[in-house]
Structures are given as structure tokens and as C-alpha cells.
Design a protein around this motif. Structure first.
Motif, PDB file in Angstrom:
ATOM      1  N   TYR A  99     -42.802  64.989  14.889  1.00 47.90           N
ATOM      2  CA  TYR A  99     -43.453  64.916  16.188  1.00 47.90           C
ATOM      3  C   TYR A  99     -42.873  65.993  17.087  1.00 47.90           C
ATOM      4  O   TYR A  99     -41.716  66.378  16.957  1.00 47.90           O
ATOM      5  N   PHE A 158     -41.623  53.961  25.797  1.00 46.88           N
ATOM      6  CA  PHE A 158     -42.885  54.438  25.240  1.00 46.88           C
ATOM      7  C   PHE A 158     -43.585  53.317  24.493  1.00 46.88           C
ATOM      8  O   PHE A 158     -42.971  52.585  23.723  1.00 46.88           O
ATOM      9  N   PHE A 203     -48.646  57.971  21.012  1.00 44.69           N
ATOM     10  CA  PHE A 203     -47.725  57.506  22.043  1.00 44.69           C
ATOM     11  C   PHE A 203     -48.327  57.654  23.441  1.00 44.69           C
ATOM     12  O   PHE A 203     -49.105  58.580  23.700  1.00 44.69           O
ATOM     13  N   GLY A 204     -47.928  56.738  24.316  1.00 40.92           N
ATOM     14  CA  GLY A 204     -48.254  56.876  25.722  1.00 40.92           C
ATOM     15  C   GLY A 204     -47.379  57.931  26.371  1.00 40.92           C
ATOM     16  O   GLY A 204     -46.518  58.534  25.726  1.00 40.92           O
ATOM     17  N   GLN A 205     -47.593  58.126  27.671  1.00 41.58           N
ATOM     18  CA  GLN A 205     -46.878  59.172  28.404  1.00 41.58           C
ATOM     19  C   GLN A 205     -45.472  58.756  28.810  1.00 41.58           C
ATOM     20  O   GLN A 205     -44.681  59.578  29.255  1.00 41.58           O
ATOM     21  N   SER A 245     -50.986  52.498  16.258  1.00 40.05           N
ATOM     22  CA  SER A 245     -51.442  53.160  15.040  1.00 40.05           C
ATOM     23  C   SER A 245     -52.471  52.281  14.365  1.00 40.05           C
ATOM     24  O   SER A 245     -52.602  51.092  14.671  1.00 40.05           O
ATOM     25  N   PHE A 273     -42.457  61.773   9.141  1.00 40.70           N
ATOM     26  CA  PHE A 273     -43.305  62.302  10.204  1.00 40.70           C
ATOM     27  C   PHE A 273     -42.518  63.298  11.038  1.00 40.70           C
ATOM     28  O   PHE A 273     -41.328  63.106  11.304  1.00 40.70           O
ATOM     29  N   LEU A 275     -35.320  57.395  19.762  1.00 45.61           N
ATOM     30  CA  LEU A 275     -36.280  56.331  20.014  1.00 45.61           C
ATOM     31  C   LEU A 275     -35.912  55.105  19.184  1.00 45.61           C
ATOM     32  O   LEU A 275     -35.750  55.202  17.964  1.00 45.61           O
ATOM     33  N   TYR A 321     -51.996  47.998  15.159  1.00 48.86           N
ATOM     34  CA  TYR A 321     -50.544  47.998  15.269  1.00 48.86           C
ATOM     35  C   TYR A 321     -50.119  48.656  16.574  1.00 48.86           C
ATOM     36  O   TYR A 321     -50.529  49.775  16.881  1.00 48.86           O
ATOM     37  N   GLU A 344     -50.417  57.986  11.470  1.00 46.54           N
ATOM     38  CA  GLU A 344     -49.676  58.533  12.597  1.00 46.54           C
ATOM     39  C   GLU A 344     -49.718  57.559  13.758  1.00 46.54           C
ATOM     40  O   GLU A 344     -50.674  56.811  13.942  1.00 46.54           O
ATOM     41  N   ALA A 345     -48.671  57.591  14.554  1.00 45.36           N
ATOM     42  CA  ALA A 345     -48.604  56.782  15.767  1.00 45.36           C
ATOM     43  C   ALA A 345     -48.987  57.644  16.963  1.00 45.36           C
ATOM     44  O   ALA A 345     -48.620  58.814  17.054  1.00 45.36           O
ATOM     45  N   TYR A 387     -41.002  51.299  22.338  1.00 44.09           N
ATOM     46  CA  TYR A 387     -39.746  51.973  22.061  1.00 44.09           C
ATOM     47  C   TYR A 387     -39.035  52.262  23.377  1.00 44.09           C
ATOM     48  O   TYR A 387     -39.670  52.432  24.416  1.00 44.09           O
TER      49      TYR A 387
END
Lengths: 113, 114
Positions: free
Chosen positions: A36, B90, B105-107, B94, A34, B43, B31, B102-103, B35
Motif C-alpha cells: 500500500y 482507519f 481505507f477511509g481517510q 473489503s 499486499f 497499523l 468485511y 484488497e482493502a 485499525y
């Protein structure tokens, strides 16, 4: 041990100056790779997923490619808004959790006008 | 809008004072994971959850707890925070385990423990 290494750590380009970022990996049971993008103060944002050697994907000025040991993120004619940290991650089989992502430390890209 | 929401965004606390960072997703994802991001280390996964009431340790679980009582929520608990837990955290979600999804993510939550 599973490992993801990104290079260079930082890259400064002039607007329009094309270049490539590298992501090399050592992992058993690779399920996917991946890319990002992460802007300062924000969470990573998904760009691409690559599953097998030889695969390529494109999005605007970005193109990602994959070999058996590494991936490249090619940036063609970058603009200042492409400035960000680019993260590479591999999805590996670890125990029962096949969604696990192993991240590299990223490449900080700065594109100057 | 599909999103992962973390709260708080910034937190300064003192050593030993229990805290909880909340995470909620509106995509019905199975899921979820936490992190931490530290300079030069990237991460690193703390804990993950494959579904409600199913959680497991990631790479750096020491000093953290999680729970997954509802599908949408996955709080991170620091029972007795220490300065080495100062970091950027974070939450991610997913679609499902076993697929190359794809995952999201939060802010992020920037935590400082003094």
C-alpha cells in the motif's frame, strides 16, 4: 508469532535514483502479501497483491516481487510524486478471519528533485 | 465513486466522554475493520466484522466497542476514552472473507484525548 518487518525505515533518493524497499515476514498460513501507499493525512491506497513465491507485478515505476520470506518493492527512476510511506501487509489465517492484515511499520520515501 | 467515509476527520475530547466514530462504505462489502495507527507500531487491528451482526476482536480491542447493524456502516465506540487512545484511526472494507481481496481505507480520524 506473526511478524512483518520493513526496511529501511526511511529512504531519501534523488530523482531518477532507483532503489528497493524490503518487507520480510514470518507468518503461518500466508494467503497474500499486499503493498500500500500512504500519503500524509490520508488512508492507505492499494498498490499490489502477491500470492506466491516468484510472482512479480508492475505499475508504472514500481515493481513488486515475492519470495518465501520477503518481498521487494523496486522503484525505478523515481519522481518526487513517488514520495510517500509504503506499507507492506500480509494476509494470514487467524481463527476464522482470513481477511486479517498484519502490517509492517512502513518505509518513508522522500524523492528530491 | 467507491469509497469508505469516516467522520469526524479530527476530534479532540476529554477523558471519559463517550464518543462514536462513524464509518460507511458504498461498495456492498461484507468485511469491515477498524485499525489504529501509531508511530513505530504501524497499523493494528482493533475489531473486525465479517457481516451484519458478526463482529470479533482484533489485536487491540480493549476500550473499544463496535456494532454492525447494517452492511454499509461500522461505527467505532469509545465508551470512556483515555489518553492512551489518542491515535489515528482507519476504517477499512473489503469484498469478502477468505479471498485475497484488497482493502479500501477511509481517510482517517485523528483523535486526541486530553
Amino acid at each position: 508469532e506473526d511478524q512483518v518487518t520493513q526496511s529501511p525505515e526511511a529512504l531519501r533518493l534523488q530523482e531518477g535514483e532507483s532503489s528497493s524497499l524490503n518487507c520480510s515476514y514470518t507468518v503461518s498460513g500466508l494467503r497474500g502479501l499486499f503493498w500500500y501507499r500512504q500519503d500524509p493525512g490520508k488512508g492507505p491506497e492499494f498498490l499490489f497483491t502477491l500470492y506466491s513465491a516468484g510472482e512479480e507485478k508492475e505499475k508504472e515505476r514500481l515493481k513488486a516481487t515475492l519470495t518465501k520470506k520477503e518481498s521487494f518493492l523496486h522503484i525505478t527512476a523515481p519522481k518526487p510524486e513517488d514520495s510517500a510511506t509504503y506499507l507492506c501487509a500480509v494476509q494470514a489465517v487467524r481463527g476464522g478471519a482470513t481477511n486479517k492484515l498484519i502490517f509492517g511499520t512502513g518505509t518513508l520515501l522522500a524523492v528530491q528533485p | 465513486e467507491a469509497q469508505v467515509t469516516q467522520n469526524p476527520r479530527y476530534l479532540i475530547t476529554v477523558t471519559g466522554k463517550k464518543l462514536t466514530v462513524t464509518c460507511s462504505q458504498n461498495m456492498n462489502h461484507e468485511y469491515m475493520s477498524w485499525y489504529r495507527q501509531d508511530p513505530g507500531l504501524g497499523l493494528r487491528q482493533i475489531y473486525y466484522s465479517m457481516n451484519v451482526e458478526v463482529t470479533d476482536k482484533g489485536d487491540v480491542p480493549e476500550g473499544y466497542k463496535v456494532s454492525r447493524k447494517e452492511k454499509r456502516n461500522f461505527p467505532l465506540i469509545l465508551e470512556s476514552p483515555s489518553p492512551n487512545q489518542t491515535s489515528l484511526y482507519f476504517c477499512a472494507s473489503s469484498r469478502r472473507q477468505g479471498l485475497n481481496t484488497e482493502a479500501f481505507f477511509g481517510q482517517g480520524t485523528r483523535l486526541t484525548v486530553v
